[in-house]
Write an enzyme that holds these catalytic residues in place. Structure first.
Site, PDB file in Angstrom:
ATOM      1  N   SER A   1       0.842  -1.187   0.000  1.00 56.08           N
ATOM      2  CA  SER A   1       0.000   0.000   0.000  1.00 56.08           C
ATOM      3  C   SER A   1       0.876   1.236   0.000  1.00 56.08           C
ATOM      4  O   SER A   1       2.033   1.197   0.420  1.00 56.08           O
ATOM      5  CB  SER A   1      -0.897   0.023   1.239  1.00 56.08           C
ATOM      6  OG  SER A   1      -0.176   0.415   2.393  1.00 56.08           O
ATOM      7  N   ASP A   2       0.338   2.352  -0.495  1.00 55.59           N
ATOM      8  CA  ASP A   2       0.994   3.610  -0.204  1.00 55.59           C
ATOM      9  C   ASP A   2       0.681   3.929   1.256  1.00 55.59           C
ATOM     10  O   ASP A   2      -0.195   3.320   1.877  1.00 55.59           O
ATOM     11  CB  ASP A   2       0.510   4.709  -1.148  1.00 55.59           C
ATOM     12  CG  ASP A   2       1.552   5.795  -1.344  1.00 55.59           C
ATOM     13  OD1 ASP A   2       2.426   5.941  -0.471  1.00 55.59           O
ATOM     14  OD2 ASP A   2       1.507   6.499  -2.363  1.00 55.59           O
ATOM     15  N   ALA A   3       1.392   4.891   1.811  1.00 57.41           N
ATOM     16  CA  ALA A   3       1.354   5.123   3.249  1.00 57.41           C
ATOM     17  C   ALA A   3      -0.068   5.250   3.791  1.00 57.41           C
ATOM     18  O   ALA A   3      -0.799   6.166   3.406  1.00 57.41           O
ATOM     19  CB  ALA A   3       2.154   6.377   3.588  1.00 57.41           C
ATOM     20  N   ASN A   4      -0.447   4.310   4.659  1.00 56.64           N
ATOM     21  CA  ASN A   4      -1.720   4.348   5.394  1.00 56.64           C
ATOM     22  C   ASN A   4      -2.963   4.242   4.516  1.00 56.64           C
ATOM     23  O   ASN A   4      -4.079   4.483   4.991  1.00 56.64           O
ATOM     24  CB  ASN A   4      -1.816   5.636   6.223  1.00 56.64           C
ATOM     25  CG  ASN A   4      -0.710   5.753   7.242  1.00 56.64           C
ATOM     26  OD1 ASN A   4      -0.608   4.937   8.150  1.00 56.64           O
ATOM     27  ND2 ASN A   4       0.145   6.746   7.085  1.00 56.64           N
TER      28      ASN A   4
END
Length: 753
Positions: free
Chosen positions: A305-308
């Site tokens: 995933s991209d951050a969060n």
């Protein structure tokens, strides 16, 4: 160097020789798939979920004053069951100290999880390894301006090696996004506006980082190509905004660089995009992450995933009613690792109690993560050589390559009255001035220029207050005072070199909470145009060195500067390259990887739009770009002639060869980028004006000619038709070859059924 016991020995001691047959995953000679399945079969649910999570070392990972591993309490707890990976450990340390940290960190991870599973350590690499002490190269869009795929691969080969010396294993780079909106603050992280150019650069970057995949076990790192897909097409150029892409545009223009990363370069990882595609969040899109990426393209790596962004499916994008719904959507779609969050995949052990069907998806995700670790050789060679990190990082060869890349990336946009190159043997004073001048610029110019040139410098003012979160422009009153200081200093010179454009604060990533980096116009910020006009009144030649991270509408500069060098953002040695070009040690050979608009109202302006977009102009202004895609001048001249086709008729499976002669008609040796464009005259759907399909960078001596050939393959002629399937349609095509998208020789051929 500290000595570490190989993981095989540790496991033998811990498990006993009698259990060796049960521990097949430690047997190096077995196939990776066998090792993965054997390890997976012995893992608890908590251990599996731990391999689906990653945290940032900024939470508390480092060395104390005795150079021993030091953790915050929260970090130690996160490693109880092992971990998929840790982001940026040791990024502020020297290469050797980072290697020491990462060895100790890896040893701790291995010894403190039941099955001895190593972690991978991850960096980023926008301009070299994003860590202290590593070679800093030009940004991707600058490297793309070289149009030299071999050179770009060599750059990323160095990046891959320097990262591995530090004890790192993966990088969340490169970006395969297509950048067509310069309002977007992350434009410089991309390789430009064109599908083919970006695809070629991505293959070079991934192949370089991974050592053609042969270096993954020991000498190089894995590439995690991002952001899948369409990220840079955000509405209004604003990070985190929605993405509106037609299905046909997605297939024909946006996906090919990612496909090239997977199919041609074997990228080890893929990062999903913050955005959505036609309302479907990319992190919850099984068509994108499973059907296209894995089933159609055969991707065997892992998706992070991209951050969060898994949790954001619930609290930001609002396509999930609860955090658990967000987890379920991402997991089923094909996201294998949750980056940073404590409110997403951390929920899985509890969720499985009532949803045992999730175990199948968890196992599939963990297989991909474990496979990555085996491919990287982490079970057999988990540590790095501290001494080698010190000796091999930022060595002479790396620095020389950074300089070479700079020299090939700078684009000469204007050279009125052949002002350049400057004669270094003529005694004179040169003023180096402007708000983006570097503290080392004067020293770099003195190193290159020799003894007959005197330099004076004056920065005058800063563009902003230097706030890395949300910068504030320098007040006009302070800027005007700085302009006067520059003018006063420049009056003492014979030639003025003006450094203007962007700084790292005026074009950057806009973060989720607070930070801004996108802009609603693309004029040079502040009073930079006024500065140029004030300098022109002195009556001295003004050469503009344009340093920037986004395309700027430089109308005043183009009209009034005597010469313009487009430098984008070069390496740590960039000013040396600028000086070499100014004094003729290097003949400029860069070409624009984007179209330069006259103003923001012309957007979109990329050269490969549908042909019907070029029908009408605007009232009271020109519709043509300021500078065309592929444009760039030289200190010599090139003549194109004798465009020939091997045949003028073919069928949908034919390959047609096209050739052209290029002659250096000037008095200096120089490099030229020969560009091949194809135009589909008529199709079942509305077609682009033209599309880049090939390019070659060549070097010619004065008077030298060379015949360059391209093969026009069926793949180059494909379009996504009415039935949404890719096909080659019969009809007439134009072939165009030249030194820029607007300066070509033209011929044609027909494709019959």
């Amino acid at each position: 160097m500290q000595k570490f016991t190989p993981i095989l020995v540790l496991c033998l001691i811990g498990f006993g020789f009698s259990n060796l047959s049960e521990k097949k995953y430690i047997q190096k000679d077995l196939p990776i798939d066998v090792r993965v399945e054997n390890l997976l079969s012995q893992m608890t649910l908590e251990e599996k979920v731990a391999q689906m999570r990653m945290f940032h070392s900024g939470l508390g990972v480092g060395l104390n004053k005795r150079d021993s591993l030091a953790f915050s309490k929260g970090v130690k707890e996160r490693l109880n069951y092992g971990i998929a990976g840790i982001k940026s450990p040791g990024d502020r340390y020297s290469p050797e100290r980072a290697a020491e940290l990462n060895n100790q960190l890896q040893e701790f991870v291995i010894k403190n999880n039941r099955l001895g599973i190593p972690a991978f350590f991850v960096t980023e690499s926008y301009s070299g390894v994003d860590a202290h002490g590593c070679t800093q190269f030009g940004r991707p869009i600058s490297l793309s301006s070289s149009w030299n795929t071999k050179l770009v691969k060599e750059v990323y080969d160095i990046i891959g090696r320097e990262a591995r010396y530090r004890g790192l294993h993966l990088t969340h780079s490169p970006e395969a996004d297509i950048a067509r909106d310069p309002r977007f603050g992350r434009m410089s992280e991309t390789f430009g506006e064109d599908t083919h150019l970006v695809s070629e650069m991505i293959v070079s970057a991934v192949s370089g980082l991974q050592g053609d995949s042969l270096g993954l076990e020991s000498t190089h790192i894995g590439a995690v190509t991002k952001h899948f897909a369409g990220y840079a097409q955000v509405s209004g150029g604003k990070n985190f905004a929605s993405v509106e892409i037609s299905p046909r545009t997605l297939i024909d223009e946006i996906l090919p660089p990612f496909k090239a990363a997977v199919v041609e370069a074997n990228t080890l990882g893929i990062m999903a995009s913050h955005g959505d595609i036609n309302g479907i969040a990319s992190h919850a899109n099984p068509e994108l992450l499973t059907n296209i990426l894995r089933n159609d393209w055969g991707f065997k790596g892992y998706v992070v995933s991209d951050a969060n962004d898994v949790g954001r499916l619930h609290y930001f994008m609002k396509v999930a009613e609860t955090p658990e719904d967000a987890v379920r959507l991402a997991l089923v779609a094909g996201v294998d690792i949750d980056l940073y969050a404590d409110d997403a995949y951390a929920l899985l052990p509890k969720m499985v109690e009532t949803e045992p069907a999730l175990l199948e998806y968890i196992d599939q995700a963990v297989r991909r993560v474990l496979r990555t670790k085996f491919v990287l050789g982490l079970f057999d060679n988990p540590y790095t050589d501290v001494q080698k990190a010190k000796e091999m990082t930022r060595n002479d060869a790396a620095k020389a390559l950074a300089k070479k890349a700079d020299e090939e990336s700078i684009i000469l946009l204007k050279n009125e009255n052949t002002l350049l190159p400057l004669n270094r043997n003529k005694k004179r004073t040169i003023a180096l001035v402007g708000p983006v001048i570097d503290s080392k610029t004067k020293a770099a110019f003195e190193k290159i220029a020799g003894t007959d040139i005197d330099f004076i410098e004056e920065k005058g003012f800063n563009l902003t207050n230097g706030d890395g979160v949300t910068p504030i422009l320098t007040p006009k009153s302070e800027t005007l005072k700085g302009i006067q200081q520059i003018v006063d200093k420049a009056k003492q010179s014979d030639v003025i070199v003006l450094f203007v454009g962007d700084d790292k604060y005026t074009s950057k990533e806009a973060y989720f909470s607070g930070g801004l980096g996108d802009r609603d116009n693309i004029d040079p910020v502040g009073q930079q145009d006024d500065l140029l006009l004030a300098l022109k009144k002195i009556g001295k030649p003004v050469i503009v060195a344009l340093k920037h991270r986004r395309t700027l509408s430089i109308n005043i500069i183009a009209a009034h500067a005597d010469a313009v060098l487009d430098c984008w953002e070069l390496s740590e040695f960039g000013d040396e390259a600028i000086a070499k070009i100014l004094f003729g040690d290097v003949t400029p050979s860069g070409k624009l990887p984007v179209t330069v608009p006259r103003n923001i109202g012309q957007m979109p302006i990329h050269y490969s739009q549908k042909e019907i977009n070029f029908k009408k102009s605007y009232l009271f202004s020109e519709s043509t770009p300021l500078y065309a895609f592929g444009y760039g001048l030289s200190y010599t001249t090139f003549k194109y002639s004798n465009l020939q086709l091997s045949e003028t008729k073919g069928n949908t499976t034919s390959t047609i060869k096209v050739s052209v002669e290029i002659k250096n008609t000037g008095t200096r040796s120089g490099k030229e980028v020969v560009q091949l464009y194809i135009k589909d005259i008529a199709g079942s759907v509305v077609r682009p004006m033209k599309e880049l399909k090939g390019f070659k960078k060549i070097e010619l001596e004065p008077g030298e000619s060379q015949k360059i050939s391209f093969a026009i393959t069926p793949e180059m002629l494909k379009l996504t038709g009415l039935d949404m399937k890719q096909t080659v349609e019969p009809g007439q095509f134009e072939v165009q070859i030249g030194g820029a998208s607007n300066d070509v020789l033209i011929s044609s051929f027909n494709i019959e059924k």
